[in-house]
Design a protein around this motif. Sequence first.
Motif, mmCIF file in Angstrom:
data_model
loop_
_atom_site.group_PDB
_atom_site.id
_atom_site.type_symbol
_atom_site.label_atom_id
_atom_site.label_comp_id
_atom_site.label_asym_id
_atom_site.label_seq_id
_atom_site.Cartn_x
_atom_site.Cartn_y
_atom_site.Cartn_z
ATOM 1 N N ALA A 1 52.429 52.683 31.604
ATOM 2 C CA ALA A 1 53.215 53.113 30.437
ATOM 3 C C ALA A 1 54.665 52.636 30.533
ATOM 4 N N LYS A 2 55.161 52.410 31.736
ATOM 5 C CA LYS A 2 56.544 51.973 31.931
ATOM 6 C C LYS A 2 56.728 50.468 31.702
ATOM 7 N N LEU A 3 55.636 49.729 31.636
ATOM 8 C CA LEU A 3 55.721 48.284 31.479
ATOM 9 C C LEU A 3 56.058 47.896 30.052
ATOM 10 N N THR A 4 56.782 46.808 29.927
ATOM 11 C CA THR A 4 57.026 46.251 28.598
ATOM 12 C C THR A 4 55.732 45.585 28.129
ATOM 13 N N THR A 5 55.691 45.227 26.863
ATOM 14 C CA THR A 5 54.507 44.558 26.308
ATOM 15 C C THR A 5 54.224 43.265 27.058
ATOM 16 N N ASP A 6 55.265 42.485 27.349
ATOM 17 C CA ASP A 6 55.076 41.228 28.082
ATOM 18 C C ASP A 6 54.602 41.477 29.508
ATOM 19 N N GLU A 7 55.162 42.485 30.159
ATOM 20 C CA GLU A 7 54.724 42.808 31.518
ATOM 21 C C GLU A 7 53.266 43.272 31.517
ATOM 22 N N ARG A 8 52.893 44.059 30.536
ATOM 23 C CA ARG A 8 51.525 44.586 30.459
ATOM 24 C C ARG A 8 50.503 43.453 30.307
ATOM 25 N N LYS A 9 50.916 42.360 29.657
ATOM 26 C CA LYS A 9 50.027 41.197 29.498
ATOM 27 C C LYS A 9 49.741 40.517 30.834
ATOM 28 N N GLN A 10 50.546 40.820 31.843
ATOM 29 C CA GLN A 10 50.379 40.214 33.165
ATOM 30 C C GLN A 10 49.523 41.077 34.096
ATOM 31 N N VAL A 11 49.013 42.181 33.584
ATOM 32 C CA VAL A 11 48.218 43.111 34.393
ATOM 33 C C VAL A 11 46.782 43.104 33.883
ATOM 34 N N LEU A 12 45.852 43.019 34.801
ATOM 35 C CA LEU A 12 44.434 43.079 34.462
ATOM 36 C C LEU A 12 43.781 44.114 35.363
ATOM 37 N N ILE A 13 43.222 45.127 34.769
ATOM 38 C CA ILE A 13 42.515 46.155 35.529
ATOM 39 C C ILE A 13 41.030 45.907 35.358
ATOM 40 N N LEU A 14 40.359 45.732 36.475
ATOM 41 C CA LEU A 14 38.935 45.438 36.462
ATOM 42 C C LEU A 14 38.146 46.699 36.795
ATOM 43 N N PRO A 15 37.425 47.249 35.837
ATOM 44 C CA PRO A 15 36.572 48.391 36.165
ATOM 45 C C PRO A 15 35.402 47.903 37.014
ATOM 46 N N PHE A 16 35.209 48.544 38.143
ATOM 47 C CA PHE A 16 34.177 48.150 39.095
ATOM 48 C C PHE A 16 32.821 47.975 38.419
ATOM 49 N N GLU A 17 32.427 48.965 37.625
ATOM 50 C CA GLU A 17 31.097 48.949 37.015
ATOM 51 C C GLU A 17 30.895 47.706 36.155
ATOM 52 N N PHE B 1 32.593 44.898 36.270
ATOM 53 C CA PHE B 1 32.686 43.671 37.062
ATOM 54 C C PHE B 1 31.381 43.370 37.789
ATOM 55 N N VAL B 2 30.804 44.358 38.480
ATOM 56 C CA VAL B 2 29.603 44.063 39.265
ATOM 57 C C VAL B 2 28.389 43.785 38.390
ATOM 58 N N LEU B 3 28.370 44.351 37.173
ATOM 59 C CA LEU B 3 27.245 44.099 36.284
ATOM 60 C C LEU B 3 27.350 42.745 35.598
ATOM 61 N N ASP B 4 28.588 42.331 35.304
ATOM 62 C CA ASP B 4 28.801 41.061 34.600
ATOM 63 C C ASP B 4 30.168 40.489 34.991
ATOM 64 N N PRO B 5 30.262 39.848 36.149
ATOM 65 C CA PRO B 5 31.559 39.385 36.631
ATOM 66 C C PRO B 5 32.155 38.193 35.883
ATOM 67 N N GLU B 6 31.309 37.418 35.229
ATOM 68 C CA GLU B 6 31.781 36.169 34.618
ATOM 69 C C GLU B 6 32.942 36.358 33.634
ATOM 70 N N PRO B 7 32.864 37.287 32.677
ATOM 71 C CA PRO B 7 34.009 37.455 31.763
ATOM 72 C C PRO B 7 35.294 37.860 32.490
ATOM 73 N N TRP B 8 35.133 38.648 33.552
ATOM 74 C CA TRP B 8 36.314 39.084 34.303
ATOM 75 C C TRP B 8 36.935 37.931 35.086
ATOM 76 N N ILE B 9 36.087 37.101 35.658
ATOM 77 C CA ILE B 9 36.601 35.938 36.383
ATOM 78 C C ILE B 9 37.301 34.999 35.414
ATOM 79 N N ASN B 10 36.747 34.840 34.230
ATOM 80 C CA ASN B 10 37.404 34.018 33.201
ATOM 81 C C ASN B 10 38.772 34.588 32.839
ATOM 82 N N LYS B 11 38.867 35.900 32.711
ATOM 83 C CA LYS B 11 40.150 36.539 32.397
ATOM 84 C C LYS B 11 41.160 36.326 33.528
#
Length: 173
Positions: A54-70, A72-82
């Motif tokens: 919540a403290k991040l600016t919009t530009d900073e937030r674009k630099q963060v990627l949170i990968l939900p474990f579930e 990722f392990v079910l379909d890692p390809e889209p996450w790896i692309n991201k």
Amino acid sequence: VGTDLREFTFTVEEDNQPKPWFAKDIERYHKLSTMGKVIHGIKALFDLQKVSLAKLTTDERKQVLILPFESFVLDPEPWINKIESLIGKNRPKAIQKILKNQKCPRVYINAGKGHSGYGWNEADAKATEGADYERRLSFVKERASIEEQKVLAEVCREYETIHKFPRQMPWQL
């Protein structure tokens, strides 16, 4: 934490006893059961993540990627692309070997490599996803107070609201 020489979690002191840094605001931490410490620790880390994001600016937030474990392990390809897009690099060739070693993608969340130190055994990996979820839920219920179970349920609801999963999860059945 604070007693195992191989544990590298930073600690803070409470009543001359160490507790994990992320538990600094958890009152009576040392009086909680082990499961209570786990549940309140998860909540503390989840809350810290929300506040930090919540403290991040919009530009900073674009630099963060949170990968939900579930997801990722079910379909890692889209996450790896991201990840590739975020860092501006292609994946190294070793990624395929790593994914294979970690049994990704998986048909079931629990079909990965387990660790016996965390109570995993070969039969767990062969259980249906729903049965594995029920086993884990029973484990928590046997060790957590009703209040602690409510805290965990609320964190789980928030987690599920934030993250979209590629299919119905066992706790949604």
